[in-house]
Design a protein around this motif. Structure first.
Motif, PDB file in Angstrom:
ATOM      1  N   GLN A   1       0.839  -1.201   0.000  1.00  9.15           N
ATOM      2  CA  GLN A   1       0.000   0.000   0.000  1.00  9.15           C
ATOM      3  C   GLN A   1       0.873   1.250   0.000  1.00  9.15           C
ATOM      4  O   GLN A   1       0.599   2.205  -0.733  1.00  9.15           O
ATOM      5  CB  GLN A   1      -0.904   0.032   1.230  1.00  9.15           C
ATOM      6  CG  GLN A   1      -2.042  -0.935   1.188  1.00  9.15           C
ATOM      7  CD  GLN A   1      -2.863  -0.899   2.479  1.00  9.15           C
ATOM      8  OE1 GLN A   1      -2.370  -0.562   3.545  1.00  9.15           O
ATOM      9  NE2 GLN A   1      -4.125  -1.246   2.359  1.00  9.15           N
TER      10      GLN A   1
ATOM     11  N   THR B   1      -6.090   1.980  -7.829  1.00  7.65           N
ATOM     12  CA  THR B   1      -6.585   0.709  -7.303  1.00  7.65           C
ATOM     13  C   THR B   1      -6.536  -0.380  -8.370  1.00  7.65           C
ATOM     14  O   THR B   1      -6.106  -1.510  -8.104  1.00  7.65           O
ATOM     15  CB  THR B   1      -8.020   0.876  -6.765  1.00  7.65           C
ATOM     16  OG1 THR B   1      -8.001   1.826  -5.694  1.00  7.65           O
ATOM     17  CG2 THR B   1      -8.593  -0.440  -6.271  1.00  7.65           C
TER      18      THR B   1
ATOM     19  N   GLU C   1      -9.795  -6.144  -8.466  1.00  4.22           N
ATOM     20  CA  GLU C   1      -9.894  -4.863  -7.747  1.00  4.22           C
ATOM     21  C   GLU C   1     -10.641  -5.036  -6.432  1.00  4.22           C
ATOM     22  O   GLU C   1     -10.264  -4.457  -5.415  1.00  4.22           O
ATOM     23  CB  GLU C   1     -10.601  -3.809  -8.599  1.00  4.22           C
ATOM     24  CG  GLU C   1      -9.751  -3.280  -9.721  1.00  4.22           C
ATOM     25  CD  GLU C   1     -10.471  -2.193 -10.499  1.00  4.22           C
ATOM     26  OE1 GLU C   1     -10.897  -1.194  -9.875  1.00  4.22           O
ATOM     27  OE2 GLU C   1     -10.607  -2.352 -11.719  1.00  4.22           O
TER      28      GLU C   1
ATOM     29  N   TRP D   1      -8.345  -6.629  -3.907  1.00  6.69           N
ATOM     30  CA  TRP D   1      -7.347  -5.665  -3.430  1.00  6.69           C
ATOM     31  C   TRP D   1      -7.985  -4.683  -2.455  1.00  6.69           C
ATOM     32  O   TRP D   1      -7.398  -4.353  -1.419  1.00  6.69           O
ATOM     33  CB  TRP D   1      -6.671  -4.933  -4.587  1.00  6.69           C
ATOM     34  CG  TRP D   1      -5.722  -3.876  -4.120  1.00  6.69           C
ATOM     35  CD1 TRP D   1      -5.824  -2.541  -4.326  1.00  6.69           C
ATOM     36  CD2 TRP D   1      -4.533  -4.055  -3.324  1.00  6.69           C
ATOM     37  NE1 TRP D   1      -4.783  -1.875  -3.716  1.00  6.69           N
ATOM     38  CE2 TRP D   1      -3.977  -2.780  -3.098  1.00  6.69           C
ATOM     39  CE3 TRP D   1      -3.897  -5.162  -2.781  1.00  6.69           C
ATOM     40  CZ2 TRP D   1      -2.810  -2.585  -2.359  1.00  6.69           C
ATOM     41  CZ3 TRP D   1      -2.731  -4.970  -2.041  1.00  6.69           C
ATOM     42  CH2 TRP D   1      -2.196  -3.688  -1.841  1.00  6.69           C
ATOM     43  N   SER D   2      -9.193  -4.239  -2.742  1.00  8.07           N
ATOM     44  CA  SER D   2      -9.879  -3.325  -1.825  1.00  8.07           C
ATOM     45  C   SER D   2     -10.105  -3.992  -0.471  1.00  8.07           C
ATOM     46  O   SER D   2      -9.929  -3.361   0.575  1.00  8.07           O
ATOM     47  CB  SER D   2     -11.209  -2.869  -2.423  1.00  8.07           C
ATOM     48  OG  SER D   2     -10.974  -2.057  -3.551  1.00  8.07           O
TER      49      SER D   2
ATOM     50  N   ARG E   1      -6.853  -4.215   1.512  1.00  8.96           N
ATOM     51  CA  ARG E   1      -6.434  -2.937   2.089  1.00  8.96           C
ATOM     52  C   ARG E   1      -7.189  -2.577   3.349  1.00  8.96           C
ATOM     53  O   ARG E   1      -6.758  -1.699   4.098  1.00  8.96           O
ATOM     54  CB  ARG E   1      -6.618  -1.822   1.055  1.00  8.96           C
ATOM     55  CG  ARG E   1      -5.673  -1.956  -0.100  1.00  8.96           C
ATOM     56  CD  ARG E   1      -5.829  -0.869  -1.152  1.00  8.96           C
ATOM     57  NE  ARG E   1      -6.710   0.207  -0.788  1.00  8.96           N
ATOM     58  CZ  ARG E   1      -7.522   0.813  -1.632  1.00  8.96           C
ATOM     59  NH1 ARG E   1      -7.588   0.441  -2.880  1.00  8.96           N
ATOM     60  NH2 ARG E   1      -8.274   1.811  -1.239  1.00  8.96           N
TER      61      ARG E   1
END
Length: 141
Positions: A34, A44, A55, A58-59, A62
């Motif tokens: 990050q 993103t 995506e 990955w969101s 995070r």
């Protein structure tokens, strides 16, 4: 090349049992990525391609609530991306180090493309090649 993750070289084996230490290391790796992506101003969508996930995944990764684990491919990507960040900061000044991945590069590896685009398109092999390229620059090879 595809944006989907490469096949895990251990895919035929039984799932690995990960210790609590490994789970903590996965969180550290995600946080480090990050920070790297923030420094490089990676979106993103670009970050997801570099990590080899969707995506949406990955969101989730995070978020502070993420409790998943990284597979071998993702760990290799994290290690190489963090190594690229470190190599850039050792080789170039602060400002250029963080802009380098976005700049068109006429080096034979990149063919005029920005290293970030090259790595997204080529997945783990391209990320590792970029790391080797920078290590060679630093070592004078």
């Amino acid at each position: 090349m595809s944006d989907t993750p490469m096949t895990n070289r251990h895919s035929a084996a039984a799932p690995r049992q990960r210790s609590a230490d490994h789970a903590g290391a996965d969180l550290v790796a995600v946080k480090a990525m990050q920070r790297v992506f923030a420094a490089w101003r990676i979106t993103t969508a670009e970050a997801a391609r570099l990590v080899g996930v969707s995506e949406r995944t990955w969101s989730r990764m995070r978020s502070a609530a993420w409790s998943g684990s990284l597979d071998d491919d993702q760990l290799d990507r994290a290690s190489a991306l963090i190594g690229i960040y470190k190599a850039l900061h050792l080789y170039f000044g602060e400002e250029l180090a963080d802009r380098w991945v976005r700049m068109p590069n006429r080096g034979p590896l990149f063919g005029g493309a920005a290293p970030a685009a090259y790595m997204q398109a080529g997945g783990l092999p391209a990320i590792l090649a970029t790391r080797d390229y920078l290590d060679a620059l630093r070592g004078g090879l």
